[in-house]
Design an enzyme around this catalytic site. Sequence first.
Site, PDB file in Angstrom:
ATOM      1  N   CYS A  67       0.833  -1.213   0.000  1.00  0.00           N
ATOM      2  CA  CYS A  67       0.000   0.000   0.000  1.00  0.00           C
ATOM      3  C   CYS A  67       0.863   1.257   0.000  1.00  0.00           C
ATOM      4  O   CYS A  67       1.808   1.378   0.784  1.00  0.00           O
ATOM      5  CB  CYS A  67      -0.913   0.002   1.222  1.00  0.00           C
ATOM      6  SG  CYS A  67      -1.988   1.450   1.311  1.00  0.00           S
ATOM      7  N   CYS A  73      -1.092   5.829   7.163  1.00  0.00           N
ATOM      8  CA  CYS A  73      -2.403   5.329   7.567  1.00  0.00           C
ATOM      9  C   CYS A  73      -2.252   4.385   8.754  1.00  0.00           C
ATOM     10  O   CYS A  73      -1.351   3.545   8.788  1.00  0.00           O
ATOM     11  CB  CYS A  73      -3.060   4.607   6.387  1.00  0.00           C
ATOM     12  SG  CYS A  73      -4.603   3.755   6.807  1.00  0.00           S
ATOM     13  N   CYS A  76      -3.181  -0.401   8.981  1.00  0.00           N
ATOM     14  CA  CYS A  76      -2.307  -1.582   8.990  1.00  0.00           C
ATOM     15  C   CYS A  76      -0.993  -1.224   9.690  1.00  0.00           C
ATOM     16  O   CYS A  76      -0.496  -0.105   9.545  1.00  0.00           O
ATOM     17  CB  CYS A  76      -1.969  -2.035   7.570  1.00  0.00           C
ATOM     18  SG  CYS A  76      -3.362  -2.631   6.606  1.00  0.00           S
ATOM     19  N   PHE A 293     -21.954 -15.387  24.474  1.00  0.00           N
ATOM     20  CA  PHE A 293     -21.574 -14.255  23.634  1.00  0.00           C
ATOM     21  C   PHE A 293     -21.883 -14.633  22.177  1.00  0.00           C
ATOM     22  O   PHE A 293     -21.043 -14.538  21.296  1.00  0.00           O
ATOM     23  CB  PHE A 293     -20.098 -13.892  23.798  1.00  0.00           C
ATOM     24  CG  PHE A 293     -19.673 -13.617  25.219  1.00  0.00           C
ATOM     25  CD1 PHE A 293     -19.830 -12.351  25.779  1.00  0.00           C
ATOM     26  CD2 PHE A 293     -19.115 -14.611  25.998  1.00  0.00           C
ATOM     27  CE1 PHE A 293     -19.431 -12.092  27.084  1.00  0.00           C
ATOM     28  CE2 PHE A 293     -18.712 -14.372  27.303  1.00  0.00           C
ATOM     29  CZ  PHE A 293     -18.872 -13.107  27.850  1.00  0.00           C
ATOM     30  N   ASN A 298     -23.665 -16.767  14.856  1.00  0.00           N
ATOM     31  CA  ASN A 298     -22.616 -17.227  13.946  1.00  0.00           C
ATOM     32  C   ASN A 298     -22.193 -18.678  14.214  1.00  0.00           C
ATOM     33  O   ASN A 298     -21.948 -19.443  13.280  1.00  0.00           O
ATOM     34  CB  ASN A 298     -21.408 -16.297  14.075  1.00  0.00           C
ATOM     35  CG  ASN A 298     -20.324 -16.556  13.035  1.00  0.00           C
ATOM     36  OD1 ASN A 298     -20.608 -16.622  11.848  1.00  0.00           O
ATOM     37  ND2 ASN A 298     -19.096 -16.688  13.490  1.00  0.00           N
ATOM     38  N   ASN A 342     -26.143 -10.297  30.708  1.00  0.00           N
ATOM     39  CA  ASN A 342     -24.824  -9.683  30.874  1.00  0.00           C
ATOM     40  C   ASN A 342     -23.867 -10.757  31.381  1.00  0.00           C
ATOM     41  O   ASN A 342     -23.826 -11.048  32.572  1.00  0.00           O
ATOM     42  CB  ASN A 342     -24.896  -8.513  31.847  1.00  0.00           C
ATOM     43  CG  ASN A 342     -23.555  -7.810  31.984  1.00  0.00           C
ATOM     44  OD1 ASN A 342     -22.511  -8.327  31.562  1.00  0.00           O
ATOM     45  ND2 ASN A 342     -23.565  -6.615  32.558  1.00  0.00           N
ATOM     46  N   ASP A 363     -17.306 -17.140  22.977  1.00  0.00           N
ATOM     47  CA  ASP A 363     -16.700 -16.235  21.985  1.00  0.00           C
ATOM     48  C   ASP A 363     -16.823 -14.800  22.492  1.00  0.00           C
ATOM     49  O   ASP A 363     -17.591 -13.998  21.951  1.00  0.00           O
ATOM     50  CB  ASP A 363     -17.400 -16.410  20.637  1.00  0.00           C
ATOM     51  CG  ASP A 363     -16.810 -15.528  19.542  1.00  0.00           C
ATOM     52  OD1 ASP A 363     -15.668 -15.045  19.710  1.00  0.00           O
ATOM     53  OD2 ASP A 363     -17.497 -15.313  18.525  1.00  0.00           O
ATOM     54  N   CYS A 390     -10.452 -13.011  20.788  1.00  0.00           N
ATOM     55  CA  CYS A 390      -9.852 -11.930  20.003  1.00  0.00           C
ATOM     56  C   CYS A 390      -8.779 -11.196  20.804  1.00  0.00           C
ATOM     57  O   CYS A 390      -8.319 -10.132  20.397  1.00  0.00           O
ATOM     58  CB  CYS A 390     -10.926 -10.954  19.515  1.00  0.00           C
ATOM     59  SG  CYS A 390     -11.899 -10.195  20.828  1.00  0.00           S
TER      60      CYS A 390
END
Length: 438
Positions: A67, A73, A76, A293, A298, A342, A363, A390
């Site tokens: 890029c 930027c 990334c 979660f 999904n 919650n 998740d 994550c």
Amino acid sequence: MNPIADIESLDFEGHGVAHVGGKAIFIDGALPFEQVVYSSYRKKPTFENAQAISILRESFMRVKPRCQHFGVCGGCSMQHVDASAQVAIKQRVLEDNLSHIGRVKSQRILSPIHGPTWGYRHRARLSARHVAKKGTVLVGFHEKRSSFIADMQRCEILPARISALLLPLRALIMQLSIRERMPQVELAIGDKVDVLVFRIMEPLNGDDEALLRQFADQHGVQIWLQPKGPDTAYPFYPLDAPALTYSLPEFNVVMPYRPTEFTQVNPHINRVLVQRALDLLDPQPGERIADLFCGLGNFTLPIARRGATVLGMEGSEGLVQRARENARFNGLADRTEFRVANLFEVTPESFAALGSFDKLLIDPPRDGAMELCKSIDADNAPSRIVYVSCNPATLARDANVLVNTKGYTMKAAGVVNMFPHTAHVESIAWFEREALAD
């Protein structure tokens, strides 16, 4: 004269780590085994943050960033790292976190999940700002360590057809009467439609509406408007566009969603991730499984497709309603139940009140699932837990509880390269009750 440092490793955010005069230096743009000239932009008593100015000795991992905006930027941070090396680095981050934070070791390291490294991002929130001094509107991601918006002509991690809209979007917003009051354009790319959500802080006039319709027709997109919070977004034009969906064809599941609702940014990797999670969880007909979660379902719906009965729980009432609708849409309402809860405030008593589960899929967001893990006890402990994370630090913290307090064995763990060219580490782990382990 700027100082020189030998780079020893990378930290969890992709910065080169060096030690100079007994102080840790975290250097943007530097890689292990390199010698760099650097300039510090933040100095603390025990560490400094710095930027590499020049590379005196290059690492074998270094490649030329694709890029033209890389380095300015902030979207990334790792385009200068070979793609396979990025995955290896993330694997090391996961293993280091499990060892040092969690005091746990996985019996098996799973092969990394990775896929397309360019044009992968099907969700993005682009900032927009009229810059009078430049006589233009900027649309894109923020610059590194700055509130300014990068002057972007294209974006390599967006699909090419969406990247090609950056300059036309700038020209469009520049013509609008509310160009000073349109701070954001959100992208949601579905199976059959590309949606742009314009955040409007003042009503459009007739000329504005005509310009938006013309843009949508010319570029083959659907435009939504969002006057206030995400729940206020509504379709503007065209109203007969196909529904926004993503699909999980291996499970015969199609997921409708609103463009402001949470979905994974990388649909290619999401499909492989769901497949791996289901392989590890191994749901069987007749089992009762909790998907905690659960978002818009999904993982819930693929688990139900395998014949299990699934309870999905999520803190967002809107997402729970969406999950219920998606279950009906896919003919899985009779095998699923969804509740608003919650899960950061779950207690042993509230978890026990849900009844017993054969297996759990967890998740959570970046904060992890500490209270949930602490709430599992010998009387209600499921035989198997699959944890999709994550944030490797909170996964490691929660793994410590599951393994060292609750009696589980970490059977397998591995990374998922959901966000190529960034330092973001997604991962998946499989826990088994020790008494039931192979």
